[in-house]
Design a protein around this motif. Structure first.
Motif, mmCIF file in Angstrom:
data_model
loop_
_atom_site.group_PDB
_atom_site.id
_atom_site.type_symbol
_atom_site.label_atom_id
_atom_site.label_comp_id
_atom_site.label_asym_id
_atom_site.label_seq_id
_atom_site.Cartn_x
_atom_site.Cartn_y
_atom_site.Cartn_z
ATOM 1 N N UNK A 1 0.780 -1.046 -0.071
ATOM 2 C CA UNK A 1 -0.211 -0.096 0.153
ATOM 3 C C UNK A 1 0.857 1.192 -0.032
ATOM 4 N N UNK A 2 0.638 2.374 -0.919
ATOM 5 C CA UNK A 2 1.306 3.566 -0.748
ATOM 6 C C UNK A 2 1.390 4.259 0.491
ATOM 7 N N UNK A 3 2.496 4.687 0.897
ATOM 8 C CA UNK A 3 2.442 5.483 2.258
ATOM 9 C C UNK A 3 2.440 4.408 3.405
ATOM 10 N N UNK A 4 2.510 3.092 3.080
ATOM 11 C CA UNK A 4 2.242 2.066 4.336
ATOM 12 C C UNK A 4 3.057 2.278 5.264
ATOM 13 N N UNK A 5 4.477 2.559 4.905
ATOM 14 C CA UNK A 5 5.396 2.748 6.005
ATOM 15 C C UNK A 5 4.921 3.851 7.061
ATOM 16 N N UNK A 6 4.275 4.543 6.776
ATOM 17 C CA UNK A 6 3.978 5.614 7.810
ATOM 18 C C UNK A 6 2.825 5.154 8.603
ATOM 19 N N UNK A 7 2.215 4.085 8.380
ATOM 20 C CA UNK A 7 1.177 3.791 9.069
ATOM 21 C C UNK A 7 1.514 2.854 10.094
ATOM 22 N N UNK A 8 1.985 3.360 11.368
ATOM 23 C CA UNK A 8 2.374 2.311 12.340
ATOM 24 C C UNK A 8 1.008 1.909 13.024
ATOM 25 N N UNK A 9 -0.089 2.419 12.717
ATOM 26 C CA UNK A 9 -1.301 2.114 13.664
ATOM 27 C C UNK A 9 -1.845 1.070 12.784
ATOM 28 N N UNK A 10 -2.301 -0.214 13.263
ATOM 29 C CA UNK A 10 -2.686 -1.152 12.539
ATOM 30 C C UNK A 10 -4.275 -0.870 12.154
ATOM 31 N N UNK A 11 -4.926 -0.216 12.965
ATOM 32 C CA UNK A 11 -6.298 0.142 12.433
ATOM 33 C C UNK A 11 -6.249 0.998 11.163
ATOM 34 N N UNK A 12 -5.076 1.908 11.298
ATOM 35 C CA UNK A 12 -5.274 3.019 10.128
ATOM 36 C C UNK A 12 -4.798 2.242 8.854
ATOM 37 N N UNK A 13 -4.094 1.168 9.103
ATOM 38 C CA UNK A 13 -3.457 0.491 7.975
ATOM 39 C C UNK A 13 -4.498 -0.235 7.207
ATOM 40 N N UNK A 14 -5.397 -0.910 7.994
ATOM 41 C CA UNK A 14 -6.310 -1.636 7.557
ATOM 42 C C UNK A 14 -7.487 -0.677 6.768
ATOM 43 N N UNK A 15 -7.782 0.322 7.521
ATOM 44 C CA UNK A 15 -8.616 1.361 6.845
ATOM 45 C C UNK A 15 -8.201 1.835 5.397
ATOM 46 N N UNK A 16 -6.913 2.133 5.543
ATOM 47 C CA UNK A 16 -6.247 2.644 4.240
ATOM 48 C C UNK A 16 -6.337 1.602 3.334
ATOM 49 N N UNK A 17 -5.939 0.398 3.775
ATOM 50 C CA UNK A 17 -6.193 -0.780 2.563
ATOM 51 C C UNK A 17 -7.584 -0.743 2.130
ATOM 52 N N UNK A 18 -8.715 -0.712 2.807
ATOM 53 C CA UNK A 18 -9.885 -0.862 2.501
ATOM 54 C C UNK A 18 -10.123 0.327 1.274
ATOM 55 N N UNK A 19 -9.859 1.396 1.594
ATOM 56 C CA UNK A 19 -10.033 2.351 0.785
ATOM 57 C C UNK A 19 -9.166 2.401 -0.516
ATOM 58 N N UNK A 20 -7.935 1.874 -0.256
ATOM 59 C CA UNK A 20 -6.887 1.747 -1.625
ATOM 60 C C UNK A 20 -7.395 0.686 -2.371
ATOM 61 N N UNK A 21 -8.077 -0.373 -1.902
ATOM 62 C CA UNK A 21 -8.439 -1.464 -2.867
ATOM 63 C C UNK A 21 -9.838 -0.993 -3.594
ATOM 64 N N UNK A 22 -10.763 -0.264 -2.851
ATOM 65 C CA UNK A 22 -11.772 0.302 -3.655
ATOM 66 C C UNK A 22 -11.374 1.042 -4.816
ATOM 67 N N UNK A 23 -10.667 2.022 -4.438
ATOM 68 C CA UNK A 23 -9.981 2.918 -5.562
ATOM 69 C C UNK A 23 -9.446 2.364 -6.582
ATOM 70 N N UNK A 24 -8.543 1.345 -6.288
ATOM 71 C CA UNK A 24 -7.958 0.293 -7.471
ATOM 72 C C UNK A 24 -8.989 -0.080 -8.041
ATOM 73 N N UNK A 25 -10.005 -0.680 -7.564
ATOM 74 C CA UNK A 25 -10.990 -1.336 -8.534
ATOM 75 C C UNK A 25 -11.338 -0.400 -9.380
ATOM 76 N N UNK A 26 -11.886 0.882 -8.903
ATOM 77 C CA UNK A 26 -12.448 1.959 -9.823
ATOM 78 C C UNK A 26 -11.407 2.036 -11.009
ATOM 79 N N UNK A 27 -10.214 2.384 -10.819
ATOM 80 C CA UNK A 27 -9.278 2.656 -11.881
ATOM 81 C C UNK A 27 -9.260 1.512 -12.870
ATOM 82 N N UNK A 28 -9.092 0.315 -12.192
ATOM 83 C CA UNK A 28 -9.167 -0.970 -13.230
ATOM 84 C C UNK A 28 -10.215 -1.033 -14.044
ATOM 85 N N UNK A 29 -11.533 -0.892 -13.478
ATOM 86 C CA UNK A 29 -12.910 -1.148 -14.122
ATOM 87 C C UNK A 29 -12.778 -0.046 -15.212
ATOM 88 N N UNK A 30 -12.586 1.334 -14.922
ATOM 89 C CA UNK A 30 -12.422 2.129 -16.217
ATOM 90 C C UNK A 30 -11.499 2.269 -17.058
#
Lengths: 345, 194
Positions: B137-166
């Protein structure tokens, strides 16, 4: 909050005192303390079979079928007294330490998807926990809980703004100071989000264990990134120049993006207005003309402007050399000016 | 949540804007140049959808800014371009190898039971996996908080999906369009030659 008509011979007499203990369970701890330990244990034993049929129990049957309030005790949790919604609540989550919160939530049914999602995880964990807790004297824990409940209340009340409910549970033998409680809350949050992730990533539902799920997630992200690379490579290969006919593709693709609606006039995009209109005129003309009928309209957007472009570039003799010109256009650069295209075949 | 058509629309618009910027700029004749331009604009478009609210989007914008600062500035049209580009992400990078080594030394002194060992191994495994996730995940090194990491991953996956679809729909349309016109031209050729 109706314990009346509780199941036959299941409700220990001590339950009466619990009834009177109060709605939100504020008096719950003290009420529980009055119970002899055996009865408390007995109450708690009822917790085990319950998680299996929470919804059904609560749906309309009421409390008669399912075991009474002790569910919510777990020896330490808030004594939320069983109302129908409370049992449903319990099915979703058991030990809400902040008693006030539970009473607030018992009124709301489990309609929010978030609750339902965390239901299974909570039932699992509680089921795991309740057996070991049953066997020991509850008083000690309850005492601890009484002390920490005050501390926890403020914390959970502030967390409640973000989440609808807080699941923090002090395990037996573990410290109930704010640190471990906070850590537990954090773990619950992580688990909730992992559930969401599992639903998002296809094929993750059946996997058990955090490590494998994380593996799947990493693979999924990597595959998506690789797909993006592949698609950009294909796109670069298809169109010799970047300034390809995105305008027209935009017009045509918006139809397919918006659930395949043919009529591009339904588009809400502000800027390619003129583009869409010219596209529409293209399509109309396209339909009247002899070109291969099996062409679908989105792709016409690509071919027509090519010809139109040809018109722009070489006025005059393109009619004869239209074909050749189109070939060149397909191969060579293509900068579309859809506004200026005139279809003259 | 799955990518919505609104998100796809927005992404397409922004991506288009980025590609327009490339049009007069460079004469992208080589395929790799074009590919890079396409990918960069797509990435910035995807990241700008989030308007700097998520950590990964900021990190992605900064990453592409190192490659093509001008593009990023233009695409973000100065709304928050300056702040996003110039803001330094908190460098909370601890050297994990060193930390791991010191932990190992520390752990050696403790006496462990079998169950504890198993739990410790599981924890280590999970830690390794989360580290792997941070790498992806981009910027993952700065997320020491696990909760934040998972949240970011969620959002990132959704955005990646959009990008791929379009991108996929565009590519399919483009390729099919070219193929169809090529076929049609072939047919025309034959008819004219007759």
């Amino acid at each position: 909050m109706d314990l009346t008509g509780a199941g036959p011979c299941r409700e220990p007499p001590g339950l009466e005192s619990l009834h009177l203990g109060g709605g939100g369970g504020d008096g719950g701890f003290t009420a529980l303390l009055e119970l002899p330990p055996t009865q408390a244990v007995e109450l708690l034993h009822f917790t085990d079979p319950s998680p299996q049929a929470p919804a059904a129990a609560v749906a309309g049957i009421g409390l008669d079928v399912s075991p009474p309030p002790p569910q919510l005790l777990h020896g330490y949790g808030a004594l939320t007294f069983p109302s129908n919604s409370a049992l449903l609540e319990r099915a979703a989550r058991f030990s809400v330490i902040a008693n006030g919160n539970v009473s607030g939530e018992t009124t709301t049914t489990t309609t929010s998807s978030e609750r339902v999602k965390t239901e299974p995880c909570e039932t699992d964990s509680s089921q795991r926990l309740s057996p070991p807790n049953n066997r020991c004297g509850k008083r000690k824990e309850v005492d601890k809980k009484v002390k920490s409940s005050a501390k926890k209340k403020s914390k959970s009340s502030e967390e409640n703004e973000k989440l609808p409910y807080v699941h923090v549970r002090a395990r037996r033998g573990q410290a109930t100071d704010s640190h471990s409680l906070a850590e537990r809350a954090r773990r619950e949050k992580i688990n909730a989000r992992m559930k969401l992730l599992q639903e998002l990533v296809p094929g993750c539902d059946k996997i058990q264990g955090t490590a494998l799920v994380l593996d799947e997630i990493i693979n999924h992200v990597q595959s998506l990134q690789r797909q993006v690379e592949m698609l950009s490579m294909r796109l670069a290969a298809v169109n010799p120049r970047i300034d390809f006919n995105l305008d027209t593709i935009l017009a045509s693709e918006n139809g397919s993006l918006m659930d395949g609606s043919f009529n591009g006039t339904a588009m809400h995009l502000p800027w390619p207005h003129q583009v869409t209109e010219t596209e529409q005129s293209f399509h109309h003309r396209q339909l009247q003309q002899p070109p291969p009928p099996q062409q679908q309209w989105p792709y016409d957007g690509l071919s027509q402007p090519a010809w139109g472009r040809e018109e722009d570039q070489s006025h005059g003799n393109e009619h004869n050399s239209l074909m050749v010109g189109s070939e060149n256009l397909m191969v060579g650069s293509s900068s579309l000016h859809p506004n200026q295209v005139k279809m003259e075949m | 949540m799955q990518p919505t058509s609104l998100m796809k629309e927005e992404f397409l618009k922004k991506w288009q804007m980025g590609l327009q910027i490339y049009r007069p700029l460079i004469d992208n004749t080589s395929v790799s140049e074009r590919r890079k331009a396409i990918k960069l604009s797509a990435d910035v478009a995807m990241a700008s959808l989030r308007r700097g609210t998520t950590c990964w989007s900021r990190a992605l914008i900064q990453k592409t800014a190192t490659e093509n600062n001008f593009l990023v500035r233009q695409m973000l049209s100065g709304i928050k371009a300056e702040t996003l580009i110039n803001k330094k992400l908190p460098k909370v990078m601890c050297h994990r190898k060193i930390v791991r080594r010191s932990k190992k030394n520390f752990m050696r002194r403790k006496s462990r039971s079998v169950s504890e060992e198993v739990a410790a191994k599981a924890r280590k495994l999970i830690k390794r996996k989360t580290q792997g996730l941070r790498n992806v995940v981009p910027g993952g090194e700065f997320m020491n908080n696990d909760v934040l990491l998972i949240q970011e991953t969620l959002d990132y996956i959704v955005s990646l999906q959009t990008q791929v679809n379009v991108m996929r729909s565009i590519v399919d349309a483009a390729e099919a369009g070219i193929e169809r016109t090529a076929c049609y031209l072939e047919k025309l050729k034959f008819t004219i030659e007759d």
